[in-house]
Write an enzyme that holds these catalytic residues in place. Sequence first.
Site, PDB file in Angstrom:
ATOM      1  N   TYR A  37       0.823  -1.208   0.000  1.00  0.00           N
ATOM      2  CA  TYR A  37       0.000   0.000   0.000  1.00  0.00           C
ATOM      3  C   TYR A  37       0.859   1.262   0.000  1.00  0.00           C
ATOM      4  O   TYR A  37       0.595   2.221  -0.732  1.00  0.00           O
ATOM      5  CB  TYR A  37      -0.925   0.014   1.225  1.00  0.00           C
ATOM      6  CG  TYR A  37      -1.784   1.246   1.269  1.00  0.00           C
ATOM      7  CD1 TYR A  37      -2.769   1.462   0.317  1.00  0.00           C
ATOM      8  CD2 TYR A  37      -1.594   2.220   2.250  1.00  0.00           C
ATOM      9  CE1 TYR A  37      -3.542   2.604   0.330  1.00  0.00           C
ATOM     10  CE2 TYR A  37      -2.364   3.367   2.274  1.00  0.00           C
ATOM     11  CZ  TYR A  37      -3.338   3.557   1.316  1.00  0.00           C
ATOM     12  OH  TYR A  37      -4.100   4.702   1.329  1.00  0.00           O
ATOM     13  N   ILE A  91      -0.472  11.887   4.759  1.00  0.00           N
ATOM     14  CA  ILE A  91      -0.445  10.451   4.458  1.00  0.00           C
ATOM     15  C   ILE A  91      -1.514   9.796   5.325  1.00  0.00           C
ATOM     16  O   ILE A  91      -1.524   9.987   6.544  1.00  0.00           O
ATOM     17  CB  ILE A  91       0.928   9.842   4.804  1.00  0.00           C
ATOM     18  CG1 ILE A  91       2.057  10.520   4.029  1.00  0.00           C
ATOM     19  CG2 ILE A  91       0.917   8.340   4.589  1.00  0.00           C
ATOM     20  CD1 ILE A  91       2.488   9.877   2.761  1.00  0.00           C
ATOM     21  N   SER A 119      -3.953  14.326   7.345  1.00  0.00           N
ATOM     22  CA  SER A 119      -4.808  13.716   6.325  1.00  0.00           C
ATOM     23  C   SER A 119      -6.230  13.507   6.829  1.00  0.00           C
ATOM     24  O   SER A 119      -6.437  13.142   7.988  1.00  0.00           O
ATOM     25  CB  SER A 119      -4.228  12.360   5.922  1.00  0.00           C
ATOM     26  OG  SER A 119      -5.185  11.596   5.216  1.00  0.00           O
ATOM     27  N   GLN A 141      -5.518  18.583   5.391  1.00  0.00           N
ATOM     28  CA  GLN A 141      -5.816  18.107   4.032  1.00  0.00           C
ATOM     29  C   GLN A 141      -7.233  17.572   3.989  1.00  0.00           C
ATOM     30  O   GLN A 141      -7.597  16.674   4.740  1.00  0.00           O
ATOM     31  CB  GLN A 141      -4.830  17.005   3.633  1.00  0.00           C
ATOM     32  CG  GLN A 141      -5.124  16.366   2.274  1.00  0.00           C
ATOM     33  CD  GLN A 141      -5.947  15.091   2.387  1.00  0.00           C
ATOM     34  OE1 GLN A 141      -5.738  14.305   3.302  1.00  0.00           O
ATOM     35  NE2 GLN A 141      -6.884  14.885   1.472  1.00  0.00           N
ATOM     36  N   TYR A 143     -10.189  15.593   2.068  1.00  0.00           N
ATOM     37  CA  TYR A 143     -10.837  14.825   1.005  1.00  0.00           C
ATOM     38  C   TYR A 143     -12.276  15.280   1.032  1.00  0.00           C
ATOM     39  O   TYR A 143     -12.984  15.089   2.017  1.00  0.00           O
ATOM     40  CB  TYR A 143     -10.735  13.321   1.257  1.00  0.00           C
ATOM     41  CG  TYR A 143      -9.440  12.714   0.789  1.00  0.00           C
ATOM     42  CD1 TYR A 143      -8.915  13.029  -0.460  1.00  0.00           C
ATOM     43  CD2 TYR A 143      -8.753  11.809   1.581  1.00  0.00           C
ATOM     44  CE1 TYR A 143      -7.727  12.460  -0.902  1.00  0.00           C
ATOM     45  CE2 TYR A 143      -7.564  11.235   1.150  1.00  0.00           C
ATOM     46  CZ  TYR A 143      -7.062  11.560  -0.092  1.00  0.00           C
ATOM     47  OH  TYR A 143      -5.903  11.006  -0.516  1.00  0.00           O
ATOM     48  N   THR A 169      -7.375  18.017  -1.692  1.00  0.00           N
ATOM     49  CA  THR A 169      -6.808  17.052  -2.639  1.00  0.00           C
ATOM     50  C   THR A 169      -7.844  16.713  -3.701  1.00  0.00           C
ATOM     51  O   THR A 169      -8.933  16.228  -3.395  1.00  0.00           O
ATOM     52  CB  THR A 169      -6.361  15.781  -1.890  1.00  0.00           C
ATOM     53  OG1 THR A 169      -5.405  16.167  -0.909  1.00  0.00           O
ATOM     54  CG2 THR A 169      -5.734  14.781  -2.845  1.00  0.00           C
ATOM     55  N   ARG A 178      -4.655   0.374  -8.131  1.00  0.00           N
ATOM     56  CA  ARG A 178      -3.495  -0.033  -7.326  1.00  0.00           C
ATOM     57  C   ARG A 178      -3.283  -1.535  -7.477  1.00  0.00           C
ATOM     58  O   ARG A 178      -3.847  -2.341  -6.731  1.00  0.00           O
ATOM     59  CB  ARG A 178      -3.714   0.342  -5.859  1.00  0.00           C
ATOM     60  CG  ARG A 178      -4.141   1.802  -5.618  1.00  0.00           C
ATOM     61  CD  ARG A 178      -2.985   2.742  -5.505  1.00  0.00           C
ATOM     62  NE  ARG A 178      -3.424   4.129  -5.433  1.00  0.00           N
ATOM     63  CZ  ARG A 178      -3.778   4.778  -4.315  1.00  0.00           C
ATOM     64  NH1 ARG A 178      -3.742   4.156  -3.147  1.00  0.00           N
ATOM     65  NH2 ARG A 178      -4.141   6.047  -4.361  1.00  0.00           N
ATOM     66  N   LYS A 289      -4.444  20.643  -4.232  1.00  0.00           N
ATOM     67  CA  LYS A 289      -3.389  19.622  -4.382  1.00  0.00           C
ATOM     68  C   LYS A 289      -3.776  18.650  -5.493  1.00  0.00           C
ATOM     69  O   LYS A 289      -4.896  18.128  -5.500  1.00  0.00           O
ATOM     70  CB  LYS A 289      -3.225  18.862  -3.064  1.00  0.00           C
ATOM     71  CG  LYS A 289      -2.216  17.713  -3.094  1.00  0.00           C
ATOM     72  CD  LYS A 289      -1.981  17.157  -1.688  1.00  0.00           C
ATOM     73  CE  LYS A 289      -0.910  16.084  -1.614  1.00  0.00           C
ATOM     74  NZ  LYS A 289      -1.407  14.727  -1.877  1.00  0.00           N
ATOM     75  N   HIS A 313       0.175  12.686  -6.619  1.00  0.00           N
ATOM     76  CA  HIS A 313      -0.123  11.750  -5.536  1.00  0.00           C
ATOM     77  C   HIS A 313       0.918  10.624  -5.498  1.00  0.00           C
ATOM     78  O   HIS A 313       0.602   9.464  -5.222  1.00  0.00           O
ATOM     79  CB  HIS A 313      -1.532  11.160  -5.740  1.00  0.00           C
ATOM     80  CG  HIS A 313      -2.287  10.906  -4.470  1.00  0.00           C
ATOM     81  ND1 HIS A 313      -3.253  11.745  -3.995  1.00  0.00           N
ATOM     82  CD2 HIS A 313      -2.230   9.887  -3.568  1.00  0.00           C
ATOM     83  CE1 HIS A 313      -3.769  11.251  -2.874  1.00  0.00           C
ATOM     84  NE2 HIS A 313      -3.155  10.128  -2.584  1.00  0.00           N
ATOM     85  N   ASP A 344       5.065  18.199  -4.774  1.00  0.00           N
ATOM     86  CA  ASP A 344       5.467  16.890  -4.241  1.00  0.00           C
ATOM     87  C   ASP A 344       5.434  15.852  -5.340  1.00  0.00           C
ATOM     88  O   ASP A 344       5.024  16.127  -6.457  1.00  0.00           O
ATOM     89  CB  ASP A 344       4.612  16.452  -3.041  1.00  0.00           C
ATOM     90  CG  ASP A 344       3.217  15.975  -3.420  1.00  0.00           C
ATOM     91  OD1 ASP A 344       3.076  15.126  -4.329  1.00  0.00           O
ATOM     92  OD2 ASP A 344       2.261  16.433  -2.780  1.00  0.00           O
ATOM     93  N   ILE A 347      10.353  13.305  -4.641  1.00  0.00           N
ATOM     94  CA  ILE A 347      11.540  13.849  -3.975  1.00  0.00           C
ATOM     95  C   ILE A 347      12.169  12.785  -3.089  1.00  0.00           C
ATOM     96  O   ILE A 347      11.502  12.181  -2.250  1.00  0.00           O
ATOM     97  CB  ILE A 347      11.166  15.080  -3.129  1.00  0.00           C
ATOM     98  CG1 ILE A 347      10.823  16.239  -4.063  1.00  0.00           C
ATOM     99  CG2 ILE A 347      12.324  15.461  -2.184  1.00  0.00           C
ATOM    100  CD1 ILE A 347      10.346  17.478  -3.337  1.00  0.00           C
ATOM    101  N   ARG A 348      13.461  12.548  -3.303  1.00  0.00           N
ATOM    102  CA  ARG A 348      14.166  11.546  -2.508  1.00  0.00           C
ATOM    103  C   ARG A 348      15.483  12.068  -1.937  1.00  0.00           C
ATOM    104  O   ARG A 348      16.182  11.339  -1.235  1.00  0.00           O
ATOM    105  CB  ARG A 348      14.460  10.294  -3.379  1.00  0.00           C
ATOM    106  CG  ARG A 348      13.195   9.594  -3.890  1.00  0.00           C
ATOM    107  CD  ARG A 348      12.392   8.988  -2.749  1.00  0.00           C
ATOM    108  NE  ARG A 348      11.140   8.368  -3.188  1.00  0.00           N
ATOM    109  CZ  ARG A 348       9.952   8.973  -3.199  1.00  0.00           C
ATOM    110  NH1 ARG A 348       9.846  10.240  -2.807  1.00  0.00           N
ATOM    111  NH2 ARG A 348       8.867   8.344  -3.576  1.00  0.00           N
TER     112      ARG A 348
END
Length: 418
Positions: A37, A91, A119, A141, A143, A169, A178, A289, A313, A344, A347-348
């Site tokens: 997930y 998240i 979230s 955030q 929904y 969002t 998914r 977003k 996302h 976003d 990014i690492r």
Amino acid sequence: GAIYSAGAYGRRPKVPVEPSALYAAAHRRMSPQAWSYVAGSAGMQRTDEANQQAFQRYPIVPRMLRDVSERSLAVQLFGYTLPAPLLFAPIGVLEMAHPDAELAVARAASALGLPMVLSTQGSVPMERTVAELGANPMWYQLYWSNNNELAESLVRRAETAGAQALVVTLDTHLLGWRTRDLDLGYLPFARAEGIAQYLTDPVFTDLVRRRAASGVAGEAAVNQRPTLAAVRTLMSITRHYPGRFLDNLRSPLPRAAVETFLDVFPCPALTWDDLDFLRGITSLPIVLKGIQSVDDAREAIDRGVDGIQVSNHGGRQVDGAIASLDALAEISAAVGGRVPLLFDSGIRSGADIVKALALGASAVMIGRPWLYGLALDGAAGAEAVMERLIAELDLTMALSGVASVGELSRDNLRLSVG
Ligand code: FNR
């Protein structure tokens, strides 16, 4: 400095610094379902890959002999000062990474003074997280459910809790394809750890009560496990989900609560005109977003939004969608400077942050990296990952001849490639 000196005394970190080692360690720690997930994206994971590869197309061109002895990472956003241009991305269902969920992230965010974006799909009611955050900044955030009364109630709670901004969002009006979750028969957000904001909401609980009282199965249904029929309702959101998925789905929630959630969750009918409703109920800065097109960015600005968050996302919604950094480059070229741009997806590293800022982002949100730190070492792990991103950002700027975030521009990148 502290990060290097710890190494100099031979202390090896509990949470790996090197990104692929961090992911491998988190993978080993998490259950197959949680890993699927969290790390998984939509379809063939191509947009997730594209998000990360896009950074290679915007190389930094370091400059020499500039005084970088005094550096500043601070930025201004909606009238507040952030110590560094990073936020903890919203998240959901965090409990699957760590039992302390949002409470651990709140401790990490507070240690660094960075805003935490809570979230809607959280594991912990927002009021508890805010108590843990104390005076630390928090954004909410949303929904946007198809029940305006519920949306308004959530926004009011967020305002009361002290949110500095509302992040709406837009890209999840239906759940993405998914593939990994489908194969494991896993849909975490319909479980209790994914709907804590709803279960503690007066409008939602009233809907549940009314459903239980008038429902086919009556009051007793409130305390029953959800039936396959209830779960099938959820799946009617995305009719193409196979039956095997339904058979494997488990939820400890009362049936009436699950059914109510299923009723309010999808919102594919939303249009630009609906934004007026949100504007009418809150004076918080509104950030949209999930914006990926120049035309949508223009529309958003024309309609008076306060900020735009370029995001796909983390590649979890439209597989095959444009890499988020490419979208940022186009959008900032078209509308940069009119409203703050947040960014976003992908990014690492600190260098990635330099590139996003140079391409016009005012600040960035980080998703999976701190989540892996959380899975490995709770609050300390999430904090370590974010602290290192800040350290690497600072060092990369210094080595590139840039003393403050405000100096970063396209001139710091070579844009002619590709
Ligand atoms: C998310 N994201 C997300 N976004 C949002 O607005 N509300 C949410 O509840 C969630 N939940 C969520 C769960 C998980 C497990 C992931 C990985 C992501 C998206 C998130 O805010 C952000 O856009 C991406 O994570 C950024 O991409 P990276 O940094 O993970 O590549």
